[in-house]
Each structure stands twice: as C-alpha cells, then as structure tokens.
Design an enzyme around this catalytic site. Structure first.
Site, PDB file in Angstrom:
ATOM      1  N   ASN A 172     -31.573 -18.319  17.621  1.00  0.00           N
ATOM      2  CA  ASN A 172     -31.388 -16.795  18.174  1.00  0.00           C
ATOM      3  C   ASN A 172     -30.010 -16.224  17.514  1.00  0.00           C
ATOM      4  O   ASN A 172     -28.858 -16.465  17.756  1.00  0.00           O
ATOM      5  CB  ASN A 172     -31.100 -16.874  19.754  1.00  0.00           C
ATOM      6  N   TRP A 173     -30.326 -15.357  16.567  1.00  0.00           N
ATOM      7  CA  TRP A 173     -29.616 -14.777  15.465  1.00  0.00           C
ATOM      8  C   TRP A 173     -28.714 -13.865  16.478  1.00  0.00           C
ATOM      9  O   TRP A 173     -27.629 -13.416  16.133  1.00  0.00           O
ATOM     10  CB  TRP A 173     -30.070 -14.115  14.499  1.00  0.00           C
ATOM     11  N   LYS A 174     -28.973 -13.380  17.463  1.00  0.00           N
ATOM     12  CA  LYS A 174     -28.494 -12.211  18.235  1.00  0.00           C
ATOM     13  C   LYS A 174     -28.227 -11.156  17.399  1.00  0.00           C
ATOM     14  O   LYS A 174     -28.932 -10.751  16.561  1.00  0.00           O
ATOM     15  CB  LYS A 174     -27.269 -12.791  18.999  1.00  0.00           C
ATOM     16  N   HIS A 234     -32.732 -13.290  28.100  1.00  0.00           N
ATOM     17  CA  HIS A 234     -31.573 -13.986  27.923  1.00  0.00           C
ATOM     18  C   HIS A 234     -30.280 -13.625  28.635  1.00  0.00           C
ATOM     19  O   HIS A 234     -30.320 -12.176  29.191  1.00  0.00           O
ATOM     20  CB  HIS A 234     -31.284 -13.619  26.527  1.00  0.00           C
ATOM     21  N   GLU A 289     -27.537 -12.594  28.119  1.00  0.00           N
ATOM     22  CA  GLU A 289     -26.896 -11.411  27.634  1.00  0.00           C
ATOM     23  C   GLU A 289     -27.507 -10.238  28.012  1.00  0.00           C
ATOM     24  O   GLU A 289     -26.975  -9.124  28.042  1.00  0.00           O
ATOM     25  CB  GLU A 289     -26.604 -11.529  26.269  1.00  0.00           C
ATOM     26  N   GLU A 295     -30.692 -22.188  29.942  1.00  0.00           N
ATOM     27  CA  GLU A 295     -29.076 -21.989  29.138  1.00  0.00           C
ATOM     28  C   GLU A 295     -28.243 -21.815  30.293  1.00  0.00           C
ATOM     29  O   GLU A 295     -28.009 -20.385  30.557  1.00  0.00           O
ATOM     30  CB  GLU A 295     -29.317 -20.516  28.221  1.00  0.00           C
ATOM     31  N   GLY A 326     -22.257 -20.180  23.804  1.00  0.00           N
ATOM     32  CA  GLY A 326     -20.927 -19.454  22.993  1.00  0.00           C
ATOM     33  C   GLY A 326     -19.729 -19.986  23.098  1.00  0.00           C
ATOM     34  O   GLY A 326     -18.691 -19.489  22.672  1.00  0.00           O
ATOM     35  N   GLY A 360     -27.957 -20.483  19.259  1.00  0.00           N
ATOM     36  CA  GLY A 360     -27.182 -19.253  18.817  1.00  0.00           C
ATOM     37  C   GLY A 360     -26.330 -19.612  17.614  1.00  0.00           C
ATOM     38  O   GLY A 360     -27.048 -19.377  16.329  1.00  0.00           O
ATOM     39  N   GLY A 361     -25.004 -19.664  17.767  1.00  0.00           N
ATOM     40  CA  GLY A 361     -24.170 -19.773  16.753  1.00  0.00           C
ATOM     41  C   GLY A 361     -24.577 -20.800  15.565  1.00  0.00           C
ATOM     42  O   GLY A 361     -24.675 -20.391  14.379  1.00  0.00           O
TER      43      GLY A 361
HETATM   44  P1  PGA Z   1     -24.843 -20.733  21.611  1.00  0.00           P
HETATM   45  O1  PGA Z   1     -26.009 -19.766  22.028  1.00  0.00           O
HETATM   46  O2  PGA Z   1     -25.804 -21.822  20.672  1.00  0.00           O
HETATM   47  O3  PGA Z   1     -24.154 -19.882  20.562  1.00  0.00           O
HETATM   48  O4  PGA Z   1     -24.184 -21.274  22.475  1.00  0.00           O
HETATM   49  C1  PGA Z   1     -27.394 -20.037  22.603  1.00  0.00           C
HETATM   50  C2  PGA Z   1     -27.936 -18.792  23.105  1.00  0.00           C
HETATM   51  O5  PGA Z   1     -27.516 -17.859  23.699  1.00  0.00           O
HETATM   52  O6  PGA Z   1     -29.158 -18.675  22.897  1.00  0.00           O
END
Ligand code: PGA
Length: 251
Positions: free
Chosen positions: A9-11, A97, A99, A169, A175, A236-237
């Site tokens: 997930n590059w966001k 998600h 977010e 999650e 994050g 993500g990261g």
């Molecule tokens: P993260 O993000 O690996 O940076 O904690 C995961 C996500 O939000 O999908």
C-alpha cells in the site's frame, strides 16, 4: 487451500520517477509468487496503468487501486469508478482503510455499497478492518472488528464473501513502528475467521484470506506470516523500499 496475498500500500507516496524505479525493481526481482501466493501493488491512481504495464510479465503480480466510489460512473468529480478500473484491467481495490475511515468519514454502510459495486464489476475488494488504541486498551477489539465486518459484509452471499480478501490492521500499529505481536495477530485473525464461520459455515470461512497490516517489515514478516490464520500482509512504509518489500514477499 486459501491463497496467500502480500499487498503493498503505497498510500499517497512516490513521484513518477520513484514509482518507475520501484516497479522496475519488483518486475526484475526473483519473487516466490505462484498461483497460491500473489503480490498486489496498491499504487496511487496516476500510476495504475504504468504498474499494470511494468508488472505484466508476471501473472502473480497484480495491481490494485487504493479506493473507489460506490457508483458506476457519473457526476462525482474527483472520484474513481469501478467501470474505469475494470476498463484498464485492475482486478483489486483496497476498501475501508482506516485512513479513509478516519480522514474521509467512510462508514460501514458506505463501504457495503463499495463492496457491492466492486463485486458487480468482478473486482476483488481487499477489505480493511481494525481497532483504534482505546478499543484495544479496553479489550473490546474482537467485538469492534466483528461489527465492522457484519455491517459492511454480512449482506453478501457465501459465494460472494469468498471473493474477498480481508486485511486486519490495528490502527495503533499503522505507521507507528509498533507491530501487533504474532500472538495478537493470530488471536484476532482466528476471531475474524470465527465471525465468518458463524455466519457462513467453517468451510467458507476457511478459504477467506486474512492479511495482517501494521508496521510489517522484513525483520518481522516471517514470524507474523507463520501464524495459522495469517495469510499474508498489507504493507505500507516497507513497501516503498524495494529490498524490504522483496524480502517480505519472499518471507
Ligand atoms: P504500515 O501501513 O505498514 O506503514 O504500518 C500499513 C497500512 O496502512 O496498510
């Protein structure tokens, strides 16, 4: 046997130059993907077609949108439709998600509509769920997540629910560098599977892939992924660092 899925997930990250470099690295890397274990790349919308093209040499590398709207098309400025996604060959969409839930007010009911339109267009939702820190501290996380699943997914039939991928999650682990322990992940994943089993039966529940997300890194991936009910990860990261994500896919 249920499928393993490792999703990036590059966001809202990466310039075109960075996207090109990352995609080239993943396309060239020796990856242990196959028909039972796929990698999915949820890239920012402007790079969807680029990602499709760059990863086209390997059928087990798939591309996902990070969101879509609940209507097929129309006057919804700025939104992304399943019709558009289908027309460019995108087969996966990340939905719900935390977010999106937090910053864009996406409710369980709204997500139910999005799930429906994805299934109508043969696009697989990677449906996210997970609790905030205060719910974990109150030890009511299992009921909280069960409610997210019930309100967004329980209108589906058994033949529809098995088309989904679920991503658990915990918000406090996203994050933050604070990963759930593999025991905490397993406990929740087993709880999620039992929620599906109670509604759809154990056999249906046993084939739904449930991914863990939240500070997954190369250094903790194999431990988390080795749990019985953890079928991969949403990352993500660490998915923005080619070497890290390659190690996670191969973990
Ligand atoms: P993260 O993000 O690996 O940076 O904690 C995961 C996500 O939000 O999908």
């Amino acid at each position: 046997m249920r499928k393993k899925v490792i999703a990036a997930n590059w966001k809202m990250n990466g310039t075109l130059e960075q996207a090109n470099a990352l995609l080239d690295a993943f396309a060239a890397a020796p990856l242990t993907v196959n028909e039972n274990k796929i990698a999915v790349f949820a890239v920012p919308a402007p790079y969807l077609m680029l990602a499709k093209e760059k990863l086209s040499g390997n059928p087990y590398l798939q591309v996902a949108a990070q969101n879509c709207y609940s209507k097929k098309s129309g006057a919804y400025t700025g939104e992304l439709s399943v019709e558009i996604l289908q027309s460019i060959g995108i087969n996966y969409v990340v939905l719900g998600h935390s977010e999106r839930r937090e910053y864009f007010g996406e409710s369980n009911a709204f997500l139910a509509d999005k799930v429906n339109i994805c299934l109508e267009y043969n696009i697989t939702p990677i449906f996210c769920c997970g609790e905030p820190l205060e719910i974990r501290e109150a030890d009511t996380q299992n009921a909280f997540v069960a409610k997210q699943l019930q309100e967004s997914l329980f209108h589906l039939s058994a033949s529809e629910i098995v088309k989904l991928v679920i991503a658990y999650e915990p918000i406090w682990a996203i994050g933050t560098g604070k990963t759930a322990s593999s025991a905490q992940a397993q406990e929740m994943h087993a709880s999620i599977r039992s929620v599906f089993a109670a509604k759809y039966g154990a056999e249906v529940a046993s084939i739904i892939p449930i991914l863990y997300g939240g500070s997954v890194k190369a250094s903790n991936a194999s431990e988390i992924f080795s749990e019985t009910d953890v079928d991969g990860g949403l990352v993500g990261g660490a998915s923005l660092i080619a070497d890290e994500f390659i190690k996670i896919i191969n973990a």
